[in-house]
Design a protein around this motif. Structure first.
Motif, mmCIF file in Angstrom:
data_model
loop_
_atom_site.group_PDB
_atom_site.id
_atom_site.type_symbol
_atom_site.label_atom_id
_atom_site.label_comp_id
_atom_site.label_asym_id
_atom_site.label_seq_id
_atom_site.Cartn_x
_atom_site.Cartn_y
_atom_site.Cartn_z
ATOM 1 N N GLY A 32 0.795 -1.220 0.000
ATOM 2 C CA GLY A 32 0.000 0.000 0.000
ATOM 3 C C GLY A 32 0.827 1.269 0.000
ATOM 4 O O GLY A 32 0.427 2.272 0.611
ATOM 5 N N LYS A 33 1.958 1.249 -0.701
ATOM 6 C CA LYS A 33 2.805 2.439 -0.785
ATOM 7 C C LYS A 33 2.924 2.901 -2.231
ATOM 8 O O LYS A 33 2.402 2.281 -3.154
ATOM 9 N N GLU A 34 3.658 4.008 -2.421
ATOM 10 C CA GLU A 34 3.639 4.687 -3.716
ATOM 11 C C GLU A 34 4.855 4.419 -4.602
ATOM 12 O O GLU A 34 4.899 4.874 -5.743
ATOM 13 N N GLY A 35 5.854 3.709 -4.092
ATOM 14 C CA GLY A 35 7.039 3.452 -4.898
ATOM 15 C C GLY A 35 7.773 2.206 -4.450
ATOM 16 O O GLY A 35 7.584 1.715 -3.327
ATOM 17 N N GLU A 39 17.932 -1.772 -11.071
ATOM 18 C CA GLU A 39 17.496 -2.683 -12.136
ATOM 19 C C GLU A 39 16.028 -2.491 -12.490
ATOM 20 O O GLU A 39 15.629 -2.722 -13.629
ATOM 21 N N ALA A 40 15.208 -2.084 -11.536
ATOM 22 C CA ALA A 40 13.777 -1.867 -11.798
ATOM 23 C C ALA A 40 13.262 -0.842 -10.800
ATOM 24 O O ALA A 40 13.723 -0.784 -9.658
ATOM 25 N N ALA A 41 12.283 -0.035 -11.237
ATOM 26 C CA ALA A 41 11.771 1.019 -10.359
ATOM 27 C C ALA A 41 10.330 1.348 -10.686
ATOM 28 O O ALA A 41 9.915 1.314 -11.860
ATOM 29 N N ALA A 42 9.562 1.666 -9.659
ATOM 30 C CA ALA A 42 8.195 2.152 -9.801
ATOM 31 C C ALA A 42 8.081 3.401 -8.934
ATOM 32 O O ALA A 42 8.417 3.373 -7.759
ATOM 33 N N GLY A 43 7.638 4.494 -9.540
ATOM 34 C CA GLY A 43 7.528 5.750 -8.809
ATOM 35 C C GLY A 43 8.757 6.632 -8.937
ATOM 36 O O GLY A 43 8.693 7.827 -8.644
ATOM 37 N N LEU A 82 8.921 2.470 -1.023
ATOM 38 C CA LEU A 82 9.011 3.911 -0.784
ATOM 39 C C LEU A 82 7.631 4.477 -0.491
ATOM 40 O O LEU A 82 6.653 4.143 -1.171
ATOM 41 N N ALA A 83 7.561 5.343 0.510
ATOM 42 C CA ALA A 83 6.274 5.916 0.927
ATOM 43 C C ALA A 83 6.254 7.417 0.676
ATOM 44 O O ALA A 83 7.215 8.127 0.996
ATOM 45 N N LYS A 126 9.050 10.209 1.295
ATOM 46 C CA LYS A 126 9.493 10.673 2.609
ATOM 47 C C LYS A 126 10.098 9.563 3.469
ATOM 48 O O LYS A 126 10.888 9.851 4.367
ATOM 49 N N SER A 127 9.698 8.322 3.246
ATOM 50 C CA SER A 127 10.169 7.214 4.079
ATOM 51 C C SER A 127 10.459 6.002 3.210
ATOM 52 O O SER A 127 9.987 5.905 2.065
ATOM 53 N N LEU A 128 11.220 5.060 3.770
ATOM 54 C CA LEU A 128 11.529 3.844 3.011
ATOM 55 C C LEU A 128 11.808 2.667 3.943
ATOM 56 O O LEU A 128 12.137 2.836 5.109
ATOM 57 N N VAL A 129 11.660 1.489 3.369
ATOM 58 C CA VAL A 129 12.126 0.252 3.985
ATOM 59 C C VAL A 129 12.909 -0.507 2.927
ATOM 60 O O VAL A 129 12.479 -0.589 1.768
ATOM 61 N N ALA A 130 14.066 -1.029 3.310
ATOM 62 C CA ALA A 130 14.915 -1.779 2.373
ATOM 63 C C ALA A 130 15.256 -3.132 2.978
ATOM 64 O O ALA A 130 15.460 -3.246 4.194
#
Length: 320
Positions: free
Chosen positions: A41-44, A60-64, A135-136, A115-119
């Motif tokens: 439920g996040k944007e990226g 290698e791949a990205a959304a947002g 990414l949020a 603004k925030s992330l989890v990796a």
């Protein structure tokens, strides 16, 4: 069943379906991060993979994020959030990554939208394939359960990467065998020298996914002691600039030493002082030897993916 568990099962189920598709690795990863992004439920979301040297991670791949950064954004291992997670092999949740000293801002990516992330590291036992990010767009204090979902997802992705790389390796080996066979047939054909060299260059370039190939031949002397001049026979237009820049000193060294040459990065090689600050180029070059005499040199420049050549690549070119 808890909502987090339902989310995890839904994501893993979708990744399982993607893993059996005929898509290449890049397309599979793109589909996976879109599933993960929607599921959490996040944007990226994004995925970085380690390059063949194991010293850098590449987007290698990205959304947002800006798609122009895919395949270009690179961090050395241990640098940036992606490089740090890949090196430490542990997940990381940051409600405010911009205040973290490990964060490296690259405006071309469009990361400022978030603004925030989890990796989480993408692990295959003790081996790290890369890092997946969620990414949020709003401040996100990720819970332990949410971090666990991403970690479990990363473990599932490692299986996709492993199986896809294994299949690609088999395809590469078959392509190399086919190249050796085709060149062997050509050598016994009625092709003239220019046609033969063009075929060798084209097939070798395709097998190793290089940017281009050059083949230089030496004029054979009429008698002992006669000077031998370099006679240019084939140069791919796509690498003519590379050949002009690196060809002279490299060819002289190979002809003198009669040994194959592997240069991972010309910008870091002291033999090419003029290349400092220029585009990084990887080179493999092999002398053509007949009766212990160098009759020419075949050279390949840079892989299409921008990765350095490997010892296996050099061995294949030597076989050719």
């Amino acid at each position: 069943m808890e909502p987090v568990e339902r989310t995890e099962l839904s994501i893993l189920s979708e990744i399982g379906r993607i893993s059996t598709s005929s898509d290449d690795l890049h397309r599979k990863l793109q589909r996976i991060i879109e599933v993960v992004m929607r599921g959490i439920g996040k944007e990226g979301a994004s995925v970085f993979l380690l390059d063949r040297s194991g010293k850098n991670v590449i987007l290698e791949a990205a959304a947002g994020l800006n798609q122009e950064a895919v395949g270009k954004l690179t961090f050395p291992l241990g640098k940036g959030i992606a490089g740090w997670v890949a090196e430490q092999k542990i997940p990381l949740a940051l409600a405010d990554p911009y205040s973290d000293p490990r964060f490296q801002y690259v405006p071309e990516t469009g990361i400022e939208r978030f603004k925030s992330l989890v990796a989480a590291p993408i692990m295959d036992e003790d081996r790290c394939f890369g890092v997946i990010f969620v990414l949020a767009g709003q401040t996100w204090n990720a819970t332990t359960s949410e971090v666990t979902v991403l970690t479990t997802t990363a473990n599932q992705i490692s299986g996709v990467i492993r199986s896809t790389l294994l299949f690609q390796d088999i395809e590469d080996r078959l392509a190399k065998l086919a190249t050796i066979y085709e060149i062997g047939i050509a050598l016994t054909s009625t092709l003239d020298l220019n046609q033969l060299l063009s075929l060798i260059a084209r097939n070798t370039t395709a097998s190793l996914r290089a940017q281009g190939c050059t083949i230089h031949l030496l004029d054979l002397p009429a008698g002992d002691g006669e000077n031998r001049e370099l006679r240019l026979k084939f140069v791919d237009e796509s690498v003519r600039a590379f050949d002009n820049l690196f060809g002279g000193p490299m060819l002289a060294s190979i002809i003198q030493d009669k040994r194959p040459l592997l240069i991972a990065d010309t910008s870091q090689d002291t033999r090419f002082p003029g290349s400092a600050g220029l585009q990084s180029v990887s080179i493999i070059s092999v002398p053509l030897i007949f009766h212990d005499r160098v009759t020419g040199v075949i050279t390949l420049f840079s892989t299409e993916q921008g990765q350095p050549f490997t010892v296996d690549d050099l061995q294949f070119l030597t076989t050719i």
